[in-house]
Design a protein around this motif. Structure first.
Motif, PDB file in Angstrom:
ATOM      1  N   PHE A 128       0.831  -1.203   0.000  1.00 17.35           N
ATOM      2  CA  PHE A 128       0.000   0.000   0.000  1.00 17.35           C
ATOM      3  C   PHE A 128       0.867   1.256   0.000  1.00 17.35           C
ATOM      4  CE2 PHE A 128      -4.262  -1.600   0.476  1.00 17.35           C
ATOM      5  CZ  PHE A 128      -5.043  -0.502   0.134  1.00 17.35           C
ATOM      6  N   ILE A 129       1.934   1.237   0.777  1.00 14.68           N
ATOM      7  CA  ILE A 129       2.841   2.386   0.818  1.00 14.68           C
ATOM      8  C   ILE A 129       3.484   2.591  -0.556  1.00 14.68           C
ATOM      9  CG2 ILE A 129       4.941   3.326   1.856  1.00 14.68           C
ATOM     10  CD1 ILE A 129       4.224   1.751   4.405  1.00 14.68           C
ATOM     11  N   ILE A 130       3.876   1.485  -1.201  1.00 14.80           N
ATOM     12  CA  ILE A 130       4.485   1.564  -2.530  1.00 14.80           C
ATOM     13  C   ILE A 130       3.521   2.187  -3.532  1.00 14.80           C
ATOM     14  CG2 ILE A 130       5.281   0.181  -4.500  1.00 14.80           C
ATOM     15  CD1 ILE A 130       6.430  -1.827  -2.460  1.00 14.80           C
ATOM     16  N   GLU A 131       2.279   1.723  -3.524  1.00 16.72           N
ATOM     17  CA  GLU A 131       1.309   2.153  -4.533  1.00 16.72           C
ATOM     18  C   GLU A 131       0.765   3.555  -4.283  1.00 16.72           C
ATOM     19  OE1 GLU A 131      -1.915  -0.503  -5.108  1.00 16.72           O
ATOM     20  OE2 GLU A 131      -0.662  -2.208  -5.693  1.00 16.72           O
ATOM     21  N   ARG A 132       0.592   3.936  -3.022  1.00 18.62           N
ATOM     22  CA  ARG A 132      -0.203   5.131  -2.749  1.00 18.62           C
ATOM     23  C   ARG A 132       0.530   6.241  -2.012  1.00 18.62           C
ATOM     24  NH1 ARG A 132      -6.320   3.411  -2.765  1.00 18.62           N
ATOM     25  NH2 ARG A 132      -6.117   1.365  -3.722  1.00 18.62           N
ATOM     26  N   VAL A 133       1.717   5.952  -1.514  1.00 15.07           N
ATOM     27  CA  VAL A 133       2.464   6.986  -0.786  1.00 15.07           C
ATOM     28  C   VAL A 133       3.775   7.290  -1.507  1.00 15.07           C
ATOM     29  CG1 VAL A 133       3.487   7.661   1.417  1.00 15.07           C
ATOM     30  CG2 VAL A 133       1.401   6.269   1.392  1.00 15.07           C
ATOM     31  N   ASP A 134       4.692   6.348  -1.473  1.00  7.44           N
ATOM     32  CA  ASP A 134       5.999   6.546  -2.099  1.00  7.44           C
ATOM     33  C   ASP A 134       6.604   5.179  -2.395  1.00  7.44           C
ATOM     34  OD1 ASP A 134       9.147   6.846  -1.759  1.00  7.44           O
ATOM     35  OD2 ASP A 134       8.363   8.796  -2.389  1.00  7.44           O
ATOM     36  N   ALA A 135       6.917   4.917  -3.654  1.00  5.85           N
ATOM     37  CA  ALA A 135       7.410   3.601  -4.054  1.00  5.85           C
ATOM     38  C   ALA A 135       8.727   3.249  -3.358  1.00  5.85           C
ATOM     39  CB  ALA A 135       7.589   3.543  -5.569  1.00  5.85           C
ATOM     40  N   ARG A 136       9.618   4.229  -3.256  1.00  2.00           N
ATOM     41  CA  ARG A 136      10.935   3.972  -2.655  1.00  2.00           C
ATOM     42  C   ARG A 136      10.797   3.638  -1.168  1.00  2.00           C
ATOM     43  NH1 ARG A 136      14.934   7.208  -0.317  1.00  2.00           N
ATOM     44  NH2 ARG A 136      17.070   6.466  -0.644  1.00  2.00           N
ATOM     45  N   LYS A 137      10.004   4.450  -0.460  1.00  2.00           N
ATOM     46  CA  LYS A 137       9.822   4.210   0.977  1.00  2.00           C
ATOM     47  C   LYS A 137       9.091   2.902   1.225  1.00  2.00           C
ATOM     48  CE  LYS A 137       9.814   9.114   2.159  1.00  2.00           C
ATOM     49  NZ  LYS A 137       8.999  10.265   2.588  1.00  2.00           N
ATOM     50  N   GLY A 138       8.121   2.604   0.369  1.00  2.00           N
ATOM     51  CA  GLY A 138       7.404   1.344   0.519  1.00  2.00           C
ATOM     52  C   GLY A 138       8.306   0.148   0.318  1.00  2.00           C
ATOM     53  N   THR A 139       9.201   0.242  -0.657  1.00  2.00           N
ATOM     54  CA  THR A 139      10.136  -0.849  -0.919  1.00  2.00           C
ATOM     55  C   THR A 139      11.057  -1.076   0.276  1.00  2.00           C
ATOM     56  OG1 THR A 139      10.110  -0.344  -3.285  1.00  2.00           O
ATOM     57  CG2 THR A 139      11.930  -1.690  -2.462  1.00  2.00           C
ATOM     58  N   PHE A 140      11.575   0.012   0.833  1.00  5.08           N
ATOM     59  CA  PHE A 140      12.472  -0.112   1.988  1.00  5.08           C
ATOM     60  C   PHE A 140      11.734  -0.568   3.254  1.00  5.08           C
ATOM     61  CE2 PHE A 140      15.332   2.891  -0.366  1.00  5.08           C
ATOM     62  CZ  PHE A 140      16.416   2.034  -0.441  1.00  5.08           C
ATOM     63  N   SER A 141      10.393  -0.437   3.258  1.00  2.00           N
ATOM     64  CA  SER A 141       9.638  -0.823   4.455  1.00  2.00           C
ATOM     65  C   SER A 141       9.295  -2.309   4.488  1.00  2.00           C
ATOM     66  CB  SER A 141       8.341  -0.003   4.541  1.00  2.00           C
ATOM     67  OG  SER A 141       7.419  -0.396   3.538  1.00  2.00           O
ATOM     68  N   ILE A 142       9.479  -3.021   3.366  1.00  2.00           N
ATOM     69  CA  ILE A 142       9.078  -4.430   3.313  1.00  2.00           C
ATOM     70  C   ILE A 142       9.820  -5.256   4.361  1.00  2.00           C
ATOM     71  CG2 ILE A 142       9.071  -6.530   1.901  1.00  2.00           C
ATOM     72  CD1 ILE A 142       8.698  -4.742  -0.563  1.00  2.00           C
ATOM     73  N   ILE A 143      11.137  -5.163   4.378  1.00  2.00           N
ATOM     74  CA  ILE A 143      11.931  -5.958   5.312  1.00  2.00           C
ATOM     75  C   ILE A 143      11.679  -5.537   6.763  1.00  2.00           C
ATOM     76  CG2 ILE A 143      14.267  -6.617   6.023  1.00  2.00           C
ATOM     77  CD1 ILE A 143      13.298  -7.925   3.441  1.00  2.00           C
ATOM     78  N   PRO A 144      11.723  -4.231   7.117  1.00  2.00           N
ATOM     79  CA  PRO A 144      11.444  -3.849   8.509  1.00  2.00           C
ATOM     80  C   PRO A 144      10.061  -4.277   8.996  1.00  2.00           C
ATOM     81  CG  PRO A 144      12.468  -2.026   7.351  1.00  2.00           C
ATOM     82  CD  PRO A 144      12.155  -3.068   6.323  1.00  2.00           C
ATOM     83  N   LEU A 145       9.040  -4.129   8.138  1.00  2.00           N
ATOM     84  CA  LEU A 145       7.696  -4.537   8.547  1.00  2.00           C
ATOM     85  C   LEU A 145       7.612  -6.049   8.737  1.00  2.00           C
ATOM     86  CD1 LEU A 145       5.472  -2.235   6.300  1.00  2.00           C
ATOM     87  CD2 LEU A 145       5.655  -2.160   8.791  1.00  2.00           C
ATOM     88  N   THR A 146       8.251  -6.792   7.838  1.00  2.00           N
ATOM     89  CA  THR A 146       8.254  -8.257   7.973  1.00  2.00           C
ATOM     90  C   THR A 146       8.967  -8.675   9.251  1.00  2.00           C
ATOM     91  OG1 THR A 146       8.246  -8.504   5.558  1.00  2.00           O
ATOM     92  CG2 THR A 146       8.878 -10.420   6.861  1.00  2.00           C
ATOM     93  N   LEU A 147      10.096  -8.037   9.530  1.00  2.00           N
ATOM     94  CA  LEU A 147      10.836  -8.346  10.762  1.00  2.00           C
ATOM     95  C   LEU A 147      10.014  -7.994  12.000  1.00  2.00           C
ATOM     96  CD1 LEU A 147      14.467  -7.194   9.859  1.00  2.00           C
ATOM     97  CD2 LEU A 147      13.622  -9.531  10.130  1.00  2.00           C
ATOM     98  N   ALA A 148       9.279  -6.895  11.930  1.00  2.00           N
ATOM     99  CA  ALA A 148       8.413  -6.518  13.058  1.00  2.00           C
ATOM    100  C   ALA A 148       7.372  -7.599  13.307  1.00  2.00           C
ATOM    101  CB  ALA A 148       7.739  -5.180  12.777  1.00  2.00           C
ATOM    102  N   GLY A 149       6.823  -8.159  12.222  1.00  2.00           N
ATOM    103  CA  GLY A 149       5.863  -9.245  12.374  1.00  2.00           C
ATOM    104  C   GLY A 149       6.487 -10.484  12.988  1.00  2.00           C
TER     105      GLY A 149
END
Length: 295
Positions: A128-149
């Motif tokens: 959602f961040i990639i598509e609707r906010v910022d593609a670069r920030k969304g891409t960098f958030s994949i690993i941190p969000l997965t690790l948080a889970g």
């Protein structure tokens, strides 16, 4: 933009810390493992709760194949392929992990049920961040969000506290529909996100009503089995969305589209009332002419 991003992350972390400080720990209830339908068939214990996970495997594998087969989904933004790969891999892994858990429900096996689900949840937020906010920030958030889970699962397992996992699981239930409605999409067919969210919420309701549904259906199917089938419709709707969508010519949020549609409906109703009034006036005038032919 960087300042706003830092502020948003700061507020989110602060809210989480406050939540952890002011709320009591939520231990895993052992009653959770006591499902309504425990029937054995073909030598498989808890048969329906086990095999009802098969759709997750099918949809996950199909999604992964379509992600890489000739770019069928037309994933053009940076990080999109990475994010959807994580999502469909998580969905496919649910088919294995949840089946493994339901063969012999206990806390140790529940880890392998929840872990892939968490990967799917967190990757959706990143998408959602990639598509609707910022593609670069969304891409960098994949690993941190997965690790948080993953950390939320480990925290529950070692400290018997479900609070971080509850945040990871339920925040997407609120955030995704809101983001789908308020943020303008890059692609068409955004309403599929709402269908997916609706079926996930329905699945949670069926999970909570495991025993009542089992009794109402005369022990044909339990709420937990229905929960698996409804939850499997979530990636089905998202797969359909990916197959049908195109890049939107104009980025308009669903809320804006609904406002325009509502305005058109109101205008059409107003026009119908005006025509009706004018027609009635003409009828009355014609009747008056017939009554007074000499005028």
């Amino acid at each position: 933009m960087r300042k706003r991003t830092a502020t948003a992350w700061g507020v989110a972390i602060l809210c989480f810390v406050v939540l952890m400080l002011v709320t009591p720990a939520i231990p895993q209830s052992q009653e959770y493992h006591n499902f309504a339908d425990q029937r054995e068939f073909l030598g498989i214990p808890n048969f329906l709760n086990v095999i009802s996970n098969f759709p997750f495997l099918v949809v996950g594998v199909v999604g992964l194949v379509l992600c890489y087969y000739g770019n069928y989904f037309k994933l053009s933004l940076p990080g999109e392929l990475f994010g959807w790969t994580f999502f469909f891999a998580g969905v496919a892994a649910v088919g294995f992990g949840s089946s493994y858990y339901h063969l012999e429900p206990n806390d140790a096996r529940l880890v392998w049920d929840r872990l892939p689900m968490t990967v799917a949840f967190t990757s959706i937020i990143a998408i959602f961040i990639i598509e609707r906010v910022d593609a670069r920030k969304g891409t960098f958030s994949i690993i941190p969000l997965t690790l948080a889970g993953v950390v939320s699962i480990l925290y529950w397992r070692f400290f018997d506290d479900l609070r971080p996992y509850a945040v990871i699981q339920f925040v997407p239930c609120i955030a995704i529909p809101l983001m789908a409605i308020l943020l303008p999409p890059m692609y068409t067919h955004s309403t599929y996100w709402l269908w997916a969210a609706g079926f996930y919420i329905l699945a949670k309701i069926e999970e909570a009503a495991d025993v009542p549904i089992y009794n109402v259906t005369f022990h044909i199917m339990s709420g937990h089995t229905l929960k698996h089938l409804c939850a499997a419709l979530v990636p089905v709707f998202l797969t359909l969305m990916l197959a049908k969508r195109e890049v939107a010519e104009e980025r308009v949020s669903l809320l804006q589209m609904w406002k325009v549609s509502w305005t058109k409906v109101k205008l059409n109703n107003a026009n119908v009332e005006t025509i009706s009034c004018e027609y009635s006036g003409l009828t009355l005038y014609a009747s008056s002419c017939k009554l007074n032919p000499m005028r």
